[in-house]
Design a protein around this motif. Structure first.
Motif, PDB file in Angstrom:
ATOM      1  N   ARG A  25     -38.029 -95.248 -19.531  1.00  0.00           N
ATOM      2  CA  ARG A  25     -39.370 -95.267 -18.931  1.00  0.00           C
ATOM      3  C   ARG A  25     -40.113 -93.967 -19.209  1.00  0.00           C
ATOM      4  NH1 ARG A  25     -36.599 -97.735 -14.404  1.00  0.00           N
ATOM      5  NH2 ARG A  25     -36.842 -99.982 -14.592  1.00  0.00           N
ATOM      6  N   GLU A  26     -39.672 -93.274 -20.281  1.00  0.00           N
ATOM      7  CA  GLU A  26     -40.308 -91.991 -20.595  1.00  0.00           C
ATOM      8  C   GLU A  26     -41.078 -92.074 -21.908  1.00  0.00           C
ATOM      9  OE1 GLU A  26     -39.193 -87.285 -21.201  1.00  0.00           O
ATOM     10  OE2 GLU A  26     -37.577 -88.741 -21.062  1.00  0.00           O
ATOM     11  N   LEU A  27     -42.356 -91.708 -21.840  1.00  0.00           N
ATOM     12  CA  LEU A  27     -43.197 -91.654 -23.042  1.00  0.00           C
ATOM     13  C   LEU A  27     -42.975 -90.300 -23.705  1.00  0.00           C
ATOM     14  CD1 LEU A  27     -45.488 -92.572 -24.915  1.00  0.00           C
ATOM     15  CD2 LEU A  27     -47.120 -91.783 -23.192  1.00  0.00           C
ATOM     16  N   ALA A 122     -47.540 -99.589 -16.872  1.00  0.00           N
ATOM     17  CA  ALA A 122     -47.474 -98.973 -15.537  1.00  0.00           C
ATOM     18  C   ALA A 122     -46.059 -98.470 -15.236  1.00  0.00           C
ATOM     19  CB  ALA A 122     -47.923 -99.966 -14.472  1.00  0.00           C
ATOM     20  N   LEU A 123     -45.051 -99.004 -15.923  1.00  0.00           N
ATOM     21  CA  LEU A 123     -43.668 -98.554 -15.727  1.00  0.00           C
ATOM     22  C   LEU A 123     -43.505 -97.100 -16.155  1.00  0.00           C
ATOM     23  CD1 LEU A 123     -41.837-101.666 -17.252  1.00  0.00           C
ATOM     24  CD2 LEU A 123     -41.994-101.076 -14.824  1.00  0.00           C
ATOM     25  N   LEU A 124     -44.331 -96.665 -17.111  1.00  0.00           N
ATOM     26  CA  LEU A 124     -44.214 -95.303 -17.640  1.00  0.00           C
ATOM     27  C   LEU A 124     -44.780 -94.268 -16.673  1.00  0.00           C
ATOM     28  CD1 LEU A 124     -45.374 -95.837 -21.346  1.00  0.00           C
ATOM     29  CD2 LEU A 124     -43.032 -95.709 -20.487  1.00  0.00           C
ATOM     30  N   THR A 125     -45.695 -94.707 -15.806  1.00  0.00           N
ATOM     31  CA  THR A 125     -46.355 -93.725 -14.935  1.00  0.00           C
ATOM     32  C   THR A 125     -45.970 -93.877 -13.467  1.00  0.00           C
ATOM     33  OG1 THR A 125     -48.291 -95.164 -14.883  1.00  0.00           O
ATOM     34  CG2 THR A 125     -48.358 -93.335 -16.412  1.00  0.00           C
ATOM     35  N   VAL A 303     -53.567 -97.161 -11.064  1.00  0.00           N
ATOM     36  CA  VAL A 303     -54.383 -97.067 -12.277  1.00  0.00           C
ATOM     37  C   VAL A 303     -53.761 -96.018 -13.195  1.00  0.00           C
ATOM     38  CG1 VAL A 303     -56.719 -96.881 -13.194  1.00  0.00           C
ATOM     39  CG2 VAL A 303     -56.391 -97.415 -10.779  1.00  0.00           C
ATOM     40  N   PRO A 304     -53.168 -96.424 -14.320  1.00  0.00           N
ATOM     41  CA  PRO A 304     -52.630 -95.431 -15.251  1.00  0.00           C
ATOM     42  C   PRO A 304     -53.761 -94.583 -15.832  1.00  0.00           C
ATOM     43  CG  PRO A 304     -51.898 -97.670 -15.822  1.00  0.00           C
ATOM     44  CD  PRO A 304     -52.980 -97.793 -14.790  1.00  0.00           C
ATOM     45  N   PRO A 305     -53.443 -93.411 -16.427  1.00  0.00           N
ATOM     46  CA  PRO A 305     -54.497 -92.623 -17.063  1.00  0.00           C
ATOM     47  C   PRO A 305     -55.231 -93.470 -18.101  1.00  0.00           C
ATOM     48  CG  PRO A 305     -52.311 -91.675 -17.469  1.00  0.00           C
ATOM     49  CD  PRO A 305     -52.126 -92.818 -16.548  1.00  0.00           C
TER      50      PRO A 305
END
Ligand code: KG4
Ligand code: ZN
Length: 352
Positions: A25-27, A122-125, A303-305
């Motif tokens: 789950r990490e960008l 949304a899983l990433l944030t 709300v993701p960036p």
């Protein structure tokens, strides 16, 4: 976490060439190239222009994403790509690039769904998604209310636009008001000094008889026509169009309908979390009215960036990483682009 595979995600469904690297789950890094300026003089995305731009941008964008992540191609464990929905020619460029990379690197290929990927980002944030959740996707290409179950594994379209997408409406109305393409950001700026109550524009599909047939659907073409009629009437009378007032009144109609229908859908489906995605998520009035109404209704709004709300490679890699965690079967090298891939198909496994 670090034992999870390194996923390379590729997105080319519309006018953004997106490439990203995700582990779990990490960008880790990403790059996006947009052909939006090449479409400007046409006032909308031209599919052939978009396809050619993807072709030209693919390798430089891949290189930038790898540099951003500090990774090399040999480290990639999985290649993921948007298989649909989207523009056929544009999708084909991404699918062909992903197949070539998967073949050359000898790693599995995962074709994933663009709409589901917008939700999975949304899983990433924000970490795992509550079950169920509701997603409102609003961009130049789509306007959908999605019921999201089981953490983005099961996505159902509750409603969608019957005509123009929300962003498309912004772009068309901006054009009517003499503002440049893409119209959304310009219209928002023009609206800043305007009175949102100056003109009462229609709220599409909110009359009682429309709500019975289309409770969760949207329509923006009547609104666009109402703005055109207003502009014509003012000009015919020899007056000058009050651009800030018209822009603010139009924007208010869109924000009102989007937020009202979203909150109504949460009630009907027992949802307490709302996800907002798509380029129109950048609109300050859409955000503020949705925030206000979600708060009043006791709903959590995620709300993701903006960089992750618009089309990008990270959403594709994020969804593929989840499919991998669930043991999903890879796609075959015969994976095709599917412009009409339904939201229910999260990924396209190889035929056995
Ligand atoms: O998600 P996106 O970057 O691309 C696709 O449509 O695939 O969304 C672009 C759309 C355009 O229609 C643009 O006018 C709209 O999002 N948009 C906005 C704003 N920023 C971008 N609409 C309203 N207000 C904004 N601030
Ligand atoms: Zn999109």
């Amino acid at each position: 976490m670090s034992s999870e595979p390194l996923v390379l995600g590729i997105e080319t469904s519309c006018d953004e060439t997106g490439v990203a690297l995700v582990r779990g789950r990490e960008l880790l890094g990403q790059a996006v190239a947009s052909s939006v300026e090449e479409h400007a003089r046409f006032g909308g995305v031209v599919p052939e222009v978009a396809s050619r731009a993807h072709l030209e941008a693919m390798l430089p964008t891949l290189r930038r994403a790898l540099d951003d992540a500090g990774a090399g191609l040999p480290e990639v464990d999985v290649v993921a790509v948007t298989a649909g929905p989207g523009l056929a020619g544009a999708l084909m460029v991404g699918v062909a690039a992903a197949k070539a990379l998967a073949l050359a690197l000898d790693v599995p290929l995962y074709g994933v769904n663009h709409l589901d990927a917008h939700v999975a980002v949304a899983l990433l944030t924000g970490g795992p998604l509550p079950d169920p959740a509701l997603a409102l996707l609003v961009s130049g290409g789509h306007t959908e209310l999605l019921l999201v179950r089981d953490g983005a594994r099961d996505v159902t379209v509750l409603g969608q636009t019957l005509d123009d997408a929300a962003g498309e409406a912004f772009d068309k109305v901006a054009r009517l008001l003499g503002l440049p393409y893409p119209g959304g950001p310009h219209l928002q700026r023009a609206a800043e000094g305007g009175d949102a109550g100056a003109v009462r524009f229609p709220r599409g599909l909110t009359a009682a008889h429309d709500l019975r047939r289309h409770p969760h659907d949207f329509s923006f073409s009547g609104l666009k026509t109402a703005v055109a009629r207003h502009v014509q009437a003012v000009e015919r009378a020899g007056g000058e169009v009050a651009v800030p007032d018209v822009a603010a009144s139009f924007q208010e109609s869109v924000a009102d309908v989007l937020s009202a229908k979203t909150v109504a859908a949460t009630r009907e489906h027992g949802v307490t979390t709302v996800l907002l995605g798509g380029g129109v998520a950048a609109n300050s009035r859409v955000r503020s009215l949705l925030t206000q109404r979600c708060e009043a209704a006791g709903l959590e709004l995620r709300v993701p960036p903006v960089s992750l709300c618009t089309d990008n490679g990270a959403m594709v890699a994020a969804l593929a990483a989840q499919v991998l965690r669930d043991g999903g079967v890879p796609s075959g090298l015969d994976l095709g682009a599917d412009p009409g891939l339904p939201a229910g198909t999260v990924h396209v496994p190889a035929a056995r």
